[in-house]
Design a protein around this motif. Structure first.
Motif, PDB file in Angstrom:
ATOM      1  N   ALA A   2      31.080  27.738  26.401  1.00 16.23           N
ATOM      2  CA  ALA A   2      31.701  29.049  26.542  1.00 16.23           C
ATOM      3  C   ALA A   2      33.210  28.901  26.520  1.00 16.23           C
ATOM      4  CB  ALA A   2      31.249  29.687  27.838  1.00 16.23           C
ATOM      5  N   GLU A   3      33.840  29.846  25.886  1.00 15.48           N
ATOM      6  CA  GLU A   3      35.295  29.849  25.796  1.00 15.48           C
ATOM      7  C   GLU A   3      35.831  31.023  26.609  1.00 15.48           C
ATOM      8  OE1 GLU A   3      37.350  27.697  24.292  1.00 15.48           O
ATOM      9  OE2 GLU A   3      35.600  26.467  23.853  1.00 15.48           O
ATOM     10  N   PRO A   4      37.020  30.882  27.218  1.00 14.27           N
ATOM     11  CA  PRO A   4      37.596  32.011  27.936  1.00 14.27           C
ATOM     12  C   PRO A   4      37.963  33.130  26.975  1.00 14.27           C
ATOM     13  CG  PRO A   4      39.078  30.130  27.993  1.00 14.27           C
ATOM     14  CD  PRO A   4      37.820  29.678  27.344  1.00 14.27           C
ATOM     15  N   LYS A   5      37.720  34.368  27.407  1.00 16.70           N
ATOM     16  CA  LYS A   5      37.993  35.510  26.540  1.00 16.70           C
ATOM     17  C   LYS A   5      39.490  35.787  26.452  1.00 16.70           C
ATOM     18  CE  LYS A   5      35.685  39.686  25.312  1.00 16.70           C
ATOM     19  NZ  LYS A   5      34.493  40.469  25.640  1.00 16.70           N
ATOM     20  N   ARG A   6      40.207  35.573  27.580  1.00 19.95           N
ATOM     21  CA  ARG A   6      41.642  35.814  27.585  1.00 19.95           C
ATOM     22  C   ARG A   6      42.353  34.605  28.206  1.00 19.95           C
ATOM     23  NH1 ARG A   6      41.382  40.465  25.697  1.00 19.95           N
ATOM     24  NH2 ARG A   6      40.702  42.412  26.589  1.00 19.95           N
ATOM     25  N   LYS A   7      43.615  34.476  27.868  1.00 18.34           N
ATOM     26  CA  LYS A   7      44.431  33.406  28.439  1.00 18.34           C
ATOM     27  C   LYS A   7      44.697  33.719  29.912  1.00 18.34           C
ATOM     28  CE  LYS A   7      48.969  31.285  28.131  1.00 18.34           C
ATOM     29  NZ  LYS A   7      50.236  31.214  27.396  1.00 18.34           N
ATOM     30  N   THR A   8      44.556  32.720  30.767  1.00 21.39           N
ATOM     31  CA  THR A   8      44.887  32.888  32.180  1.00 21.39           C
ATOM     32  C   THR A   8      46.405  32.835  32.326  1.00 21.39           C
ATOM     33  OG1 THR A   8      42.860  31.738  32.771  1.00 21.39           O
ATOM     34  CG2 THR A   8      44.482  31.989  34.487  1.00 21.39           C
ATOM     35  N   SER A   9      46.967  33.867  32.934  1.00 19.81           N
ATOM     36  CA  SER A   9      48.424  33.927  33.069  1.00 19.81           C
ATOM     37  C   SER A   9      48.903  32.855  34.048  1.00 19.81           C
ATOM     38  CB  SER A   9      48.861  35.302  33.554  1.00 19.81           C
ATOM     39  OG  SER A   9      48.461  35.489  34.892  1.00 19.81           O
ATOM     40  N   LYS A  10      50.183  32.528  33.950  1.00 18.72           N
ATOM     41  CA  LYS A  10      50.755  31.515  34.838  1.00 18.72           C
ATOM     42  C   LYS A  10      50.719  31.979  36.295  1.00 18.72           C
ATOM     43  CE  LYS A  10      53.868  29.996  31.267  1.00 18.72           C
ATOM     44  NZ  LYS A  10      54.742  30.914  30.537  1.00 18.72           N
ATOM     45  N   ALA A  11      50.929  33.270  36.511  1.00 14.35           N
ATOM     46  CA  ALA A  11      50.911  33.799  37.880  1.00 14.35           C
ATOM     47  C   ALA A  11      49.521  33.674  38.491  1.00 14.35           C
ATOM     48  CB  ALA A  11      51.359  35.253  37.880  1.00 14.35           C
ATOM     49  N   ARG A  12      48.483  34.014  37.738  1.00 10.88           N
ATOM     50  CA  ARG A  12      47.120  33.927  38.240  1.00 10.88           C
ATOM     51  C   ARG A  12      46.723  32.467  38.472  1.00 10.88           C
ATOM     52  NH1 ARG A  12      42.492  37.159  38.459  1.00 10.88           N
ATOM     53  NH2 ARG A  12      43.643  38.909  37.635  1.00 10.88           N
ATOM     54  N   ARG A  13      47.100  31.610  37.560  1.00 12.65           N
ATOM     55  CA  ARG A  13      46.801  30.184  37.685  1.00 12.65           C
ATOM     56  C   ARG A  13      47.484  29.603  38.924  1.00 12.65           C
ATOM     57  NH1 ARG A  13      50.179  26.983  33.687  1.00 12.65           N
ATOM     58  NH2 ARG A  13      51.644  27.425  35.356  1.00 12.65           N
ATOM     59  N   ASP A  14      48.765  29.933  39.104  1.00 15.66           N
ATOM     60  CA  ASP A  14      49.518  29.356  40.216  1.00 15.66           C
ATOM     61  C   ASP A  14      49.076  29.935  41.556  1.00 15.66           C
ATOM     62  OD1 ASP A  14      50.835  27.845  38.379  1.00 15.66           O
ATOM     63  OD2 ASP A  14      52.638  29.082  38.326  1.00 15.66           O
ATOM     64  N   LYS A  15      48.645  31.198  41.588  1.00 14.89           N
ATOM     65  CA  LYS A  15      48.107  31.775  42.821  1.00 14.89           C
ATOM     66  C   LYS A  15      46.848  31.040  43.255  1.00 14.89           C
ATOM     67  CE  LYS A  15      48.278  36.179  41.637  1.00 14.89           C
ATOM     68  NZ  LYS A  15      47.992  37.625  41.628  1.00 14.89           N
ATOM     69  N   ARG A  16      46.027  30.698  42.310  1.00 17.40           N
ATOM     70  CA  ARG A  16      44.787  29.996  42.621  1.00 17.40           C
ATOM     71  C   ARG A  16      45.073  28.584  43.139  1.00 17.40           C
ATOM     72  NH1 ARG A  16      42.715  30.089  37.796  1.00 17.40           N
ATOM     73  NH2 ARG A  16      43.246  27.954  37.270  1.00 17.40           N
ATOM     74  N   ARG A  17      46.033  27.915  42.564  1.00 16.05           N
ATOM     75  CA  ARG A  17      46.348  26.537  42.954  1.00 16.05           C
ATOM     76  C   ARG A  17      47.184  26.462  44.224  1.00 16.05           C
ATOM     77  NH1 ARG A  17      48.169  24.089  37.114  1.00 16.05           N
ATOM     78  NH2 ARG A  17      46.141  24.227  36.120  1.00 16.05           N
ATOM     79  N   ASN A  18      47.826  27.530  44.611  1.00 17.84           N
ATOM     80  CA  ASN A  18      48.806  27.543  45.679  1.00 17.84           C
ATOM     81  C   ASN A  18      48.224  27.171  47.037  1.00 17.84           C
ATOM     82  OD1 ASN A  18      50.911  28.125  47.385  1.00 17.84           O
ATOM     83  ND2 ASN A  18      50.717  30.311  47.193  1.00 17.84           N
ATOM     84  N   ALA A  19      47.102  27.761  47.415  1.00 15.58           N
ATOM     85  CA  ALA A  19      46.626  27.682  48.794  1.00 15.58           C
ATOM     86  C   ALA A  19      46.082  26.314  49.170  1.00 15.58           C
ATOM     87  CB  ALA A  19      45.551  28.733  49.027  1.00 15.58           C
ATOM     88  N   HIS A  20      45.730  25.484  48.224  1.00  8.97           N
ATOM     89  CA  HIS A  20      45.082  24.217  48.545  1.00  8.97           C
ATOM     90  C   HIS A  20      46.036  23.154  49.058  1.00  8.97           C
ATOM     91  CE1 HIS A  20      41.426  25.749  46.847  1.00  8.97           C
ATOM     92  NE2 HIS A  20      42.059  26.071  45.744  1.00  8.97           N
ATOM     93  N   TRP A  21      47.318  23.310  48.827  1.00 13.58           N
ATOM     94  CA  TRP A  21      48.255  22.226  49.142  1.00 13.58           C
ATOM     95  C   TRP A  21      49.172  22.548  50.301  1.00 13.58           C
ATOM     96  CZ3 TRP A  21      46.433  18.217  46.902  1.00 13.58           C
ATOM     97  CH2 TRP A  21      45.747  18.353  45.710  1.00 13.58           C
ATOM     98  N   LYS A  22      48.952  23.669  50.988  1.00 13.64           N
ATOM     99  CA  LYS A  22      49.822  24.017  52.097  1.00 13.64           C
ATOM    100  C   LYS A  22      49.535  23.118  53.298  1.00 13.64           C
ATOM    101  CE  LYS A  22      50.699  28.805  51.049  1.00 13.64           C
ATOM    102  NZ  LYS A  22      50.505  30.187  51.447  1.00 13.64           N
ATOM    103  N   MET A  23      50.590  22.685  53.944  1.00 12.69           N
ATOM    104  CA  MET A  23      50.428  21.898  55.164  1.00 12.69           C
ATOM    105  C   MET A  23      50.302  22.852  56.345  1.00 12.69           C
ATOM    106  SD  MET A  23      53.113  18.801  54.685  1.00 12.69           S
ATOM    107  CE  MET A  23      52.511  17.969  56.129  1.00 12.69           C
TER     108      MET A  23
END
Length: 61
Positions: A2-23
């Protein structure tokens, strides 16, 4: 595959990655003997007590 229908924006990508690395701050509790802040399940660095008994004798000042 399966291929993604739309490109994931940088804001959406970075929001998803943000919470995992907080101390996070460690949860501090108050020593029942002297009232100093200490880590739970550990000896108090100020008075040397743990669970109501003296573990490390501190020198009198």
């Amino acid at each position: 595959m399966a291929e993604p229908k739309r490109k994931t924006s940088k804001a959406r990508r970075d929001k998803r990655r943000n919470a995992h690395w907080k101390m996070t701050l460690p949860g501090l509790v108050k020593c029942p003997e002297c009232g100093a802040a200490r880590l739970p399940h550990r000896m108090c660095p100020e008075c040397g007590n743990y669970k109501g008994r003296t573990v490390v004798a501190k020198a009198a000042e």
